[in-house]
Every structure is written in C-alpha cells, then in structure tokens.
Design a protein around this motif. Structure first.
Motif, PDB file in Angstrom:
ATOM      1  N   ARG A 128      12.835  -0.689   1.177  1.00  0.00           N
ATOM      2  CA  ARG A 128      11.394  -0.047   0.485  1.00  0.00           C
ATOM      3  C   ARG A 128      10.597   0.040   1.761  1.00  0.00           C
ATOM      4  O   ARG A 128       9.849   1.050   1.823  1.00  0.00           O
ATOM      5  CB  ARG A 128      10.393  -1.076  -0.018  1.00  0.00           C
ATOM      6  CG  ARG A 128       9.432  -0.388  -0.480  1.00  0.00           C
ATOM      7  CD  ARG A 128       8.775  -1.662  -1.990  1.00  0.00           C
ATOM      8  NE  ARG A 128       8.626  -2.719  -1.810  1.00  0.00           N
ATOM      9  CZ  ARG A 128       8.064  -4.015  -2.479  1.00  0.00           C
ATOM     10  NH1 ARG A 128       8.349  -3.337  -3.688  1.00  0.00           N
ATOM     11  NH2 ARG A 128       8.679  -5.180  -2.596  1.00  0.00           N
ATOM     12  N   ASP A 129      10.682  -0.538   2.582  1.00  0.00           N
ATOM     13  CA  ASP A 129       9.887  -0.057   4.387  1.00  0.00           C
ATOM     14  C   ASP A 129      10.477  -0.042   5.166  1.00  0.00           C
ATOM     15  O   ASP A 129      10.266  -0.142   6.574  1.00  0.00           O
ATOM     16  CB  ASP A 129       9.588  -2.089   4.576  1.00  0.00           C
ATOM     17  CG  ASP A 129      10.007  -2.941   4.648  1.00  0.00           C
ATOM     18  OD1 ASP A 129      11.271  -2.473   4.336  1.00  0.00           O
ATOM     19  OD2 ASP A 129       9.979  -3.824   5.094  1.00  0.00           O
ATOM     20  N   GLN A 165       9.427  -0.810   9.299  1.00  0.00           N
ATOM     21  CA  GLN A 165      11.190  -0.910   9.844  1.00  0.00           C
ATOM     22  C   GLN A 165      11.375  -0.298  11.503  1.00  0.00           C
ATOM     23  O   GLN A 165      11.694  -1.247  12.771  1.00  0.00           O
ATOM     24  CB  GLN A 165      11.742  -1.478   9.084  1.00  0.00           C
ATOM     25  CG  GLN A 165      11.843  -2.080   8.384  1.00  0.00           C
ATOM     26  CD  GLN A 165      11.269  -4.124   8.778  1.00  0.00           C
ATOM     27  OE1 GLN A 165      12.123  -3.889   9.977  1.00  0.00           O
ATOM     28  NE2 GLN A 165      10.669  -4.977   8.167  1.00  0.00           N
ATOM     29  N   ASP A 199      11.909  -4.974  -0.114  1.00  0.00           N
ATOM     30  CA  ASP A 199      12.212  -4.864   1.492  1.00  0.00           C
ATOM     31  C   ASP A 199      13.323  -5.085   1.658  1.00  0.00           C
ATOM     32  O   ASP A 199      14.122  -5.575   1.828  1.00  0.00           O
ATOM     33  CB  ASP A 199      10.902  -5.480   1.795  1.00  0.00           C
ATOM     34  CG  ASP A 199       9.418  -4.877   1.763  1.00  0.00           C
ATOM     35  OD1 ASP A 199       9.722  -4.181   1.053  1.00  0.00           O
ATOM     36  OD2 ASP A 199       8.394  -6.018   1.815  1.00  0.00           O
ATOM     37  N   TRP A 200      12.538  -4.434   3.635  1.00  0.00           N
ATOM     38  CA  TRP A 200      14.547  -4.635   4.268  1.00  0.00           C
ATOM     39  C   TRP A 200      14.416  -6.276   4.487  1.00  0.00           C
ATOM     40  O   TRP A 200      13.549  -6.632   5.016  1.00  0.00           O
ATOM     41  CB  TRP A 200      13.681  -3.964   5.869  1.00  0.00           C
ATOM     42  CG  TRP A 200      15.466  -4.117   6.724  1.00  0.00           C
ATOM     43  CD1 TRP A 200      15.509  -5.003   7.535  1.00  0.00           C
ATOM     44  CD2 TRP A 200      16.318  -3.358   6.426  1.00  0.00           C
ATOM     45  NE1 TRP A 200      16.415  -4.320   8.651  1.00  0.00           N
ATOM     46  CE2 TRP A 200      17.670  -3.769   7.200  1.00  0.00           C
ATOM     47  CE3 TRP A 200      16.905  -2.473   6.162  1.00  0.00           C
ATOM     48  CZ2 TRP A 200      18.102  -2.438   7.990  1.00  0.00           C
ATOM     49  CZ3 TRP A 200      17.602  -1.180   6.614  1.00  0.00           C
ATOM     50  CH2 TRP A 200      18.816  -2.136   7.622  1.00  0.00           C
TER      51      TRP A 200
END
Length: 295
Positions: free
Chosen positions: A188-189, A193, A182-183
């Motif tokens: 990934r997200d 975001q 993830d960020w």
C-alpha cells in the motif's frame, strides 16, 4: 651470434601470458571472491563458462541469492553446468551478516537496512560483471531461496523491468501484492517507501516461478512474534508454513494479473539445492522462448 629472443619472448610476453593465465584461473570458470567496487563490505563470486566469448547466443546473466546460511559458493557451483550449456554467466552475491556491526542476519531480506539499499548493491554488482565480460546485462534472471527468497520476492516488486525471469524459493515471510496492507506485508505504501510507484505492467509481463518442498513445514524460524524486530500487523497471516505462505503469495500475484508457475517438490524439506533443478528448468524454458523471439 643468433638472437635467442623470439618476438614472443621477454618481459612483455611474460606479462601478457600472466594476465591471460590469471583471467583463466580467477575470472573464468569458478571465480575467486571479489569485493564489490561500489561497497567493499559486500562480495560476490561468478561462474563464467570457459567458452565465454565464443557462445552461440549473447551471454545471459543468472543471479542467485543465498539464504541466511550464506552458502553463496554452493549455489554458484550448482548452476555451473546450467551456465555452460545455456550460454549464461552466474553471479552470486554475498551479503554478510551484521554489516553495521550489530550481528543482524536478516537485513538483506527486506532490501533496506539503515542506509544500506541491498537492491542497489546487487545492481552495482550486475553492472560490474557486465563491464568485466563485455555483456549487456540490463535484464537478468533472479533466483533466491529461503532468506534469498524473501530478497528476490521484494526485489522483483521493486525492479521487474530489470528481470527476464524471477524464481522465488521457499521464503519464510512474503510480501504480497496486497494494496490494503503496508510494507513489508503488502504494498500500500510502496511509493513512499521507495520513491517510485510499483510497476505492475512490467511485473505482469515477467515470467515468475515459485518453488518449495512439500515437506518444508517447520515453523520455528518463520513465525513472527510481537517482540520481534520485523513484527507488524499481518506478519503471520499468509500461513503457518512456507508452502502455505508461498501459495498465498502466488494467489496475490495472480489476482493482480501476474502469471506464476508453482512447483511443490515431493519429499523435500527446507533444502534449496534440492529445488535447483526446478528453477533451472524454468529458466532454460524461458531463455529458449526469449532467444527464439529475438531470432
């Protein structure tokens, strides 16, 4: 009795001369510092060559983002000769520490700080400077070093379509093109975001440069600890030192189909001004190709 006032004399002439003189002093060359019209908490300076308006080529824009020390006028000055000989204007934003009153030095590096979106602040500055100089800056070159390197790493992921070149200098922390994390460690997200998907096609088409000194090996400022405000799983996995982390970033870009030119500068510790020549070489070569393609 003869008229002592020629057509160029009088209050109107004085006002016109004053406006031109002020422009020459405060807008052309090494500018004064301007508050951003969209958010006066943030400022910028520019360098516009004296021949602005009489260039061989349409004006191009180079944006240089300071690090944690906020030496934005020094970077502007370092790019002045480059701008003069390559028909460019240089824009250097100032993102001061603690715009929310909390003394936070690092918010700009991650693009978001509370309700502040630093990427949008920069884009507003670009639009403001484009209007001032009557130029099309829908795409620009972007370089940042240290904390600025973190900013441009993430800005390039979010807005690759706005850039004609990207140079990432010695970031202490990197956001990899890693779709399994993830960020801010990975992407990934990314869509949740920022409300938009990552534009990998535009990123793959973007000329990307990375630069760091070989002797830039101190880790005291870049090691994330579990009680740190930006700590998350994987925060230190890209490597111990800045050269190691930048190499990991390069590998993640190239694994995703993004071509990268990496410069490791001999005998240079953490010193952005010592890396500027490599950035300018990359920007100049890219600009020559782009202008030749337009012709």
């Amino acid at each position: 009795m003869p008229d002592l006032l020629s057509p160029t004399d009088g209050p109107t002439a004085d006002a016109s001369f004053g406006a031109m003189r002020a422009e020459a002093i405060y807008d052309l060359g090494h500018s004064t510092i301007f508050a951003s019209r969209s958010d006066p908490r943030f400022s910028y300076c520019t360098y516009a060559p004296p021949q602005t308006g009489n260039e061989q080529h349409p004006k191009a824009l180079v944006v240089v983002v300071h690090g944690t020390g906020r030496a934005f006028t020094e970077y502007r000055d370092a790019f002045a000769e480059f701008a003069k000989w390559n028909d460019c204007i240089v824009l250097c934003p100032l993102f001061p520490a603690g715009p929310q009153g909390d003394g936070n030095r690092d918010g700009f590096k991650f693009l978001q700080e509370g309700a502040i979106r630093y990427d949008q602040i920069l884009l507003d500055m670009v639009d403001e400077v484009a209007k001032k100089f009557g130029a099309d800056f829908s795409r620009f070159a972007l370089f940042g070093y240290s904390g600025g390197g973190q900013f441009v790493n993430r800005f390039g992921l979010l807005h690759p379509d706005r850039l004609w070149a990207l140079s990432i200098g010695a970031p202490g922390s990197v956001t990899l093109l890693d779709f399994n994390q993830d960020w801010w460690v990975g992407v990934r997200d990314f869509a949740s975001q920022f409300g938009q998907p990552l534009n990998l096609d535009a990123l793959q088409a973007l000329p990307v440069h990375m630069v760091v000194g070989k002797a830039d090996i101190e880790t005291w400022e870049i090691t994330h600890r579990p009680d740190g405000k930006f700590f998350m799983p994987g925060a230190n996995d890209a490597g111990r030192t800045r050269p190691e982390r930048l190499e990991t970033l390069r590998q993640s870009f190239e694994a995703a189909g993004v071509q990268v030119h990496l410069d490791l500068v001999d005998n240079v510790p953490h010193n952005g001004l010592a890396c500027v020549d490599k950035v300018q070489d990359f920007f100049a070569a890219t600009l020559r190709r782009l202008r030749a393609a337009r012709r």
